[in-house]
Design a protein around this motif. Structure first.
Motif, PDB file in Angstrom:
ATOM      1  N   ASP A 168      -0.960   2.051  -4.693  1.00  0.00           N
ATOM      2  CA  ASP A 168      -1.210   1.238  -3.505  1.00  0.00           C
ATOM      3  C   ASP A 168      -1.228  -0.244  -3.904  1.00  0.00           C
ATOM      4  O   ASP A 168      -1.808  -0.610  -4.931  1.00  0.00           O
ATOM      5  CB  ASP A 168      -2.580   1.640  -2.935  1.00  0.00           C
ATOM      6  N   LYS A 169      -0.605  -1.061  -3.059  1.00  0.00           N
ATOM      7  CA  LYS A 169      -0.526  -2.504  -3.353  1.00  0.00           C
ATOM      8  C   LYS A 169      -1.899  -3.142  -3.530  1.00  0.00           C
ATOM      9  O   LYS A 169      -2.054  -4.100  -4.278  1.00  0.00           O
ATOM     10  CB  LYS A 169       0.205  -3.209  -2.209  1.00  0.00           C
ATOM     11  N   SER A 170      -2.901  -2.614  -2.822  1.00  0.00           N
ATOM     12  CA  SER A 170      -4.224  -3.237  -2.870  1.00  0.00           C
ATOM     13  C   SER A 170      -4.833  -3.202  -4.275  1.00  0.00           C
ATOM     14  O   SER A 170      -5.743  -3.964  -4.587  1.00  0.00           O
ATOM     15  CB  SER A 170      -5.169  -2.537  -1.891  1.00  0.00           C
ATOM     16  N   GLY A 171      -4.327  -2.325  -5.116  1.00  0.00           N
ATOM     17  CA  GLY A 171      -4.904  -2.207  -6.460  1.00  0.00           C
ATOM     18  C   GLY A 171      -4.241  -3.098  -7.494  1.00  0.00           C
ATOM     19  O   GLY A 171      -4.725  -3.233  -8.624  1.00  0.00           O
ATOM     20  N   ILE A 172      -3.140  -3.762  -7.096  1.00  0.00           N
ATOM     21  CA  ILE A 172      -2.355  -4.517  -8.086  1.00  0.00           C
ATOM     22  C   ILE A 172      -3.156  -5.642  -8.742  1.00  0.00           C
ATOM     23  O   ILE A 172      -3.128  -5.813  -9.953  1.00  0.00           O
ATOM     24  CB  ILE A 172      -1.065  -5.095  -7.450  1.00  0.00           C
TER      25      ILE A 172
END
Ligand SMILES: C[S@@+](CC[C@H](N)C(=O)[O-])C[C@H]1O[C@@H](n2cnc3c(N)ncnc32)[C@H](O)[C@@H]1O
Length: 272
Positions: A168-172
């Motif tokens: 998920d992008k939020s974890g990048i």
């Protein structure tokens, strides 16, 4: 090589898609570094592995002895092996673009596997009660997500479910902080690529192809402390880390339904 399921002929995708994975499977063999984070110590990868596995085991309800499970992008069988152990009667098989991973899967799980691409699953393999797809759709070419999900649905029994885990992008931000990722990638030159999905991308595609999300979870604590996990596992004794990972698991469990940043999103999907 045991052949528990007759899955038909190998369906080899284009060579360019699998060359990097073939190399990675040869370099790392049946280890977490091959399919999780290459630069992370084993103990940290074990924690990530368990977050995937626990979700999968909670999703599978052993309702019938003839249960059929397909592990798409199966790797060496990291996730199928414990599923085989928990549900020995089930017909479980793997599919992967890397011929070497297919070989390792057969050896590790004692179950059959075949070479194939997630976006070109052969019709003759039939339908399944569960299709496990963990960190595989992230390697699809752009614009193939919806079509691929649709074909996965076509391989589900009427009450069948897809168990999907994707980055998920939020974890990048947490994963790349302080250039840590670059540091971790110094370990080799293999580039298997892969993307992270935005929060709405997978749910929107599922909806469009007639699916419905039954369960959606995240691992916010593990995500927030990603850098700390890296540093502590490099420096602290294992027995201290065991307690730390237990705490992370408890916190993730408390926060799993909150819309907080996550390294991966976990979905259990059925038909509408
Ligand atoms: C990150 S690994 C995950 C492996 C396994 N699902 C796991 O979680 O242990 C990604 C796997 O997907 C496979 N793969 C990559 N692209 C694929 C594709 N288009 N079709 C099928 N498998 C693919 C790779 O060979 C690799 O085994």
């Amino acid at each position: 090589m045991p052949a528990q399921n007759n899955m038909g002929k190998d369906n080899h995708p284009e060579k360019r898609d699998c060359a990097a994975w073939e190399q990675r499977s040869i370099d790392y063999g049946a280890t977490w570094k091959g399919v999780l984070f290459r630069g992370m110590p084993d103990m940290a990868n074990e924690h990530f592995h368990l977050s995937h596995l626990n979700f999968i085991l909670q999703c599978i309800k052993d309702s019938k002895a003839t249960m059929r499970i397909l592990d798409v992008g199966c790797g060496y069988g990291r996730l199928s092996l414990p599923v085989v152990k928990k549900f020995p009667q089930a017909q479980i098989s793997g599919m992967d673009i890397s011929p070497n991973y297919v070989k390792l899967y057969r050896k590790n799980t004692g179950r059959d596997a075949f070479i194939g691409a997630v976006d070109a699953i052969p019709r003759e393999i039939g339908t399944f009660d569960y299709i496990i797809v963990v960190t595989v759709l992230m390697y699809l070419p752009e614009n193939k997500l919806r079509e691929t999900l649709s074909s996965l649905f076509a391989h589900l029994n009427p009450a069948g479910k897809i168990i999907l885990i994707e980055p998920d992008k939020s974890g990048i931000t947490f994963q790349t902080c302080c250039g840590l990722t670059k540091l971790m990638r110094k370990t080799d030159n293999i580039n298997t690529g892969g993307k992270c999905f935005s929060a709405s991308e997978i749910p929107a595609a599922i909806d469009k192809v007639g699916g419905s999300i039954i369960r959606e979870e995240r691992i916010p604590a593990t995500t927030f402390f990603f850098l700390l996990i890296y540093l502590l596992t490099k420096t602290l004794p294992q027995k201290w880390m065991r307690g730390f990972f237990r705490l992370m698991t408890v916190l993730d469990d408390l926060l799993k339904n909150k819309k907080l940043p996550t390294l991966w999103s976990f979905y259990l999907i059925g038909k509408k």
